[in-house]
Design a protein around this motif. Structure first.
Motif, PDB file in Angstrom:
ATOM      1  N   UNK A  31      -8.457  -2.268  -1.188  1.00 37.75           N
ATOM      2  CA  UNK A  31      -7.185  -2.962  -1.423  1.00 37.75           C
ATOM      3  C   UNK A  31      -6.909  -4.013  -0.348  1.00 37.75           C
ATOM      4  N   UNK A  32      -7.199  -3.671   0.891  1.00 38.03           N
ATOM      5  CA  UNK A  32      -6.957  -4.610   1.984  1.00 38.03           C
ATOM      6  C   UNK A  32      -7.843  -5.847   1.874  1.00 38.03           C
ATOM      7  N   UNK A  33      -9.025  -5.682   1.328  1.00 41.42           N
ATOM      8  CA  UNK A  33      -9.967  -6.797   1.225  1.00 41.42           C
ATOM      9  C   UNK A  33      -9.855  -7.554  -0.099  1.00 41.42           C
ATOM     10  N   UNK A  34      -9.369  -6.905  -1.141  1.00 43.14           N
ATOM     11  CA  UNK A  34      -9.359  -7.515  -2.471  1.00 43.14           C
ATOM     12  C   UNK A  34      -8.473  -8.760  -2.536  1.00 43.14           C
ATOM     13  N   UNK A  35      -7.247  -8.682  -2.053  1.00 43.91           N
ATOM     14  CA  UNK A  35      -6.327  -9.817  -2.128  1.00 43.91           C
ATOM     15  C   UNK A  35      -6.877 -11.068  -1.461  1.00 43.91           C
TER      16      UNK A  35
END
Length: 110
Positions: free
Chosen positions: A91-95
């Motif tokens: 989640x932290x990397x997806x955006x």
């Protein structure tokens, strides 16, 4: 040679979609498959079980049997603490990743 772009994109994220679904609630295979097929993330239940096996081998999900009122015992899958941590990392990397891709391949709308 034509590349199936959709398949390549799904391949990279479908396991995290499974982790996301299991974070919400434990699910049995048919439930997971139904949600993923309806969302267009997998073609059939046949692709789900090898993926669940990989996720179990990686320690990201665990399985347990539970009696069913409507039939045989069902194997449920749930997220482990390690799976939860892996999902949070995703989640932290997806955006930022999605934003970067959009910057590189998106069209100006001006």
């Amino acid at each position: 040679m034509t590349v199936d772009v959709g398949a390549q994109l799904r391949k990279g994220v479908v396991e995290f979609c499974v982790l996301g679904l299991l974070e919400r609630e434990p699910m049995y295979g048919w439930q997971l498959s139904d949600r993923l097929v309806k969302a267009g993330m997998i073609a059939s239940i046949g692709t789900l079980y090898p993926m669940l096996s990989r996720l179990r081998n990686q320690g990201l999900v665990t399985a347990y049997d539970e009696a069913s009122a409507s039939g045989p015992v069902r194997k449920y899958y749930r997220l482990t603490a390690e799976g939860d941590a892996q999902l949070e990392t995703f989640r932290l990397q997806w955006g930022p990743f999605a934003a970067t891709v959009h910057d590189l391949v998106g069209k100006d709308e001006s």
